[in-house]
Design a protein around this motif. Structure first.
Motif, PDB file in Angstrom:
ATOM      1  N   ILE A 177       0.809  -1.622  10.249  1.00  0.00           N
ATOM      2  CA  ILE A 177       0.386  -0.230  10.387  1.00  0.00           C
ATOM      3  C   ILE A 177       1.035   0.317  11.649  1.00  0.00           C
ATOM      4  O   ILE A 177       0.824  -0.232  12.735  1.00  0.00           O
ATOM      5  CB  ILE A 177      -1.150  -0.124  10.490  1.00  0.00           C
ATOM      6  N   PHE A 205      -2.252   4.873   3.735  1.00  0.00           N
ATOM      7  CA  PHE A 205      -3.535   4.704   4.444  1.00  0.00           C
ATOM      8  C   PHE A 205      -3.711   5.974   5.267  1.00  0.00           C
ATOM      9  O   PHE A 205      -2.930   6.208   6.204  1.00  0.00           O
ATOM     10  CB  PHE A 205      -3.509   3.520   5.407  1.00  0.00           C
ATOM     11  N   PRO A 263       0.845  -1.198   0.000  1.00  0.00           N
ATOM     12  CA  PRO A 263       0.000   0.000   0.000  1.00  0.00           C
ATOM     13  C   PRO A 263       0.879   1.247   0.000  1.00  0.00           C
ATOM     14  O   PRO A 263       1.943   1.243   0.617  1.00  0.00           O
ATOM     15  CB  PRO A 263      -0.779  -0.115   1.320  1.00  0.00           C
ATOM     16  N   ILE A 290      -7.981   5.773   7.472  1.00  0.00           N
ATOM     17  CA  ILE A 290      -7.068   4.624   7.446  1.00  0.00           C
ATOM     18  C   ILE A 290      -7.861   3.351   7.138  1.00  0.00           C
ATOM     19  O   ILE A 290      -7.486   2.542   6.306  1.00  0.00           O
ATOM     20  CB  ILE A 290      -6.302   4.481   8.780  1.00  0.00           C
ATOM     21  N   ASP A 308      -9.085   3.397   3.431  1.00  0.00           N
ATOM     22  CA  ASP A 308      -7.958   3.155   2.510  1.00  0.00           C
ATOM     23  C   ASP A 308      -7.495   1.702   2.584  1.00  0.00           C
ATOM     24  O   ASP A 308      -7.122   1.101   1.581  1.00  0.00           O
ATOM     25  CB  ASP A 308      -6.778   4.084   2.832  1.00  0.00           C
ATOM     26  N   MET A 309      -7.539   1.151   3.789  1.00  0.00           N
ATOM     27  CA  MET A 309      -7.141  -0.240   3.985  1.00  0.00           C
ATOM     28  C   MET A 309      -8.107  -1.167   3.227  1.00  0.00           C
ATOM     29  O   MET A 309      -7.673  -2.078   2.512  1.00  0.00           O
ATOM     30  CB  MET A 309      -7.165  -0.537   5.481  1.00  0.00           C
ATOM     31  N   TRP A 332      -7.509  -0.870  -0.482  1.00  0.00           N
ATOM     32  CA  TRP A 332      -6.266  -1.542  -0.895  1.00  0.00           C
ATOM     33  C   TRP A 332      -6.464  -3.060  -0.941  1.00  0.00           C
ATOM     34  O   TRP A 332      -6.039  -3.713  -1.885  1.00  0.00           O
ATOM     35  CB  TRP A 332      -5.119  -1.171   0.058  1.00  0.00           C
TER      36      TRP A 332
END
Ligand SMILES: [Zn+2]
Length: 295
Positions: free
Chosen positions: A257, A227, A224, A274, A277-278, A281
């Protein structure tokens, strides 16, 4: 990771018991509130009600001091056209003094069915927000478990018996906060995580830490890039770490993370970013295909 070199938990080293003690089992179900009282008292921004609402259950395994290793399994409710749902193992707090790493997982459990993050419903989750309860609940929270072992150096990476002690002595200068244990999987908590990987066969492992404010990634595939405000920045590979074990040895992508502060939570908007975005991804980069080869 060249970090946390301070610390004075030498006395723990003398308490380390040798060898692998089999996982003890909790005597029986207890009301979740009983476990949530000490957790909510210690974790930033996790109320007793939030902890109870997270619907964690005792996995059957317990920590060195007998605290249940709590988890929640959430099967996918939405259909993924690509085959069986992607399995995500999400763990927090493998280092007990990184409190936000547990708190944010509780926050994300609360978002699992939120309309804004519907993608989460496509995945099959196993979630354990507090995998080092003894470290968290020690009078002063500790990185290591009750045996003085850094659980994130206790996974059975190749050549552990040579590399892990050597790394500890030479690179960390025998830092007690980074003691890898006397044998791989010597600790009930690392054995439990190991067993989850073996039994659940996750397609991706996400492990939350603090306070270095970056993302790290081990394994094949595309890391990634970002995030929330956390940017990808490879921090290294360590004998016995979960990233090394899962990502490089088992060929399961491992996302680490690192939140920016171990005591103070990011704002709500950042916690949500976060998470979102996680999910994006995972959706774009992780497939549930059966692996053809395991390194
Ligand atoms: Zn950590």
């Amino acid at each position: 990771m060249l970090k946390h070199f301070s610390g004075c938990l030498l006395s723990f080293l003398f308490l380390v018991s040798a060898g692998a003690e089999s996982v003890r089992h909790a005597p029986g179900p207890r009301p979740p509130g009983k476990w949530c009282v000490p957790l909510a008292a210690r974790l930033p921004e996790v109320s007793l009600a939030q902890c109870q609402d997270s619907a964690l259950v005792a996995s059957g395994a317990v920590s060195k001091k007998g605290f249940p290793l709590l988890m929640r399994e959430v099967p996918a409710t939405a259909r993924d056209a690509r085959g069986r749902p992607v399995r995500i193992l999400l763990i927090g707090g493998i280092h007990g003094d990184e409190k936000t790493a547990s708190s944010i997982v509780f926050k994300w459990i609360g978002k699992l069915s939120a309309p804004a993050t519907l993608a989460a419903n496509e995945f099959h989750w196993k979630i354990a927000p507090v995998v080092n309860p003894d470290g968290l609940l020690a009078p002063k929270s500790t990185r290591v478990n009750a045996n003085g072992v850094d659980l994130n150096r206790n996974f059975p990476t190749p050549n552990w018996r040579v590399e892990a002690p050597q790394y500890w002595r030479k690179v960390t200068q025998s830092d007690p906060r980074r003691f890898p244990g006397k044998a791989p999987l010597s600790e009930p908590e690392s054995r439990w995580v190991f067993n989850q990987v073996e039994q659940f066969q996750p397609d991706v492992i996400i492990s939350v830490h603090a306070p270095f404010g970056v993302l790290d990634f081990d394994g094949s595939g595309k890391p990634p890039s970002k995030f929330g405000r956390l940017m990808f920045n490879r921090v290294g590979v360590y004998p016995g770490s979960l990233g090394n074990y899962g990502g490089l040895h088992k060929d399961i992508p491992v996302v680490t993370i690192e939140l920016p502060n171990s005591q103070q939570m990011p704002g709500d908007a950042e916690v949500t970013r976060i998470w979102q975005d996680m999910l994006d991804w995972v959706q774009a980069n992780i497939s549930s295909q059966v692996k053809v080869a395991v390194k």
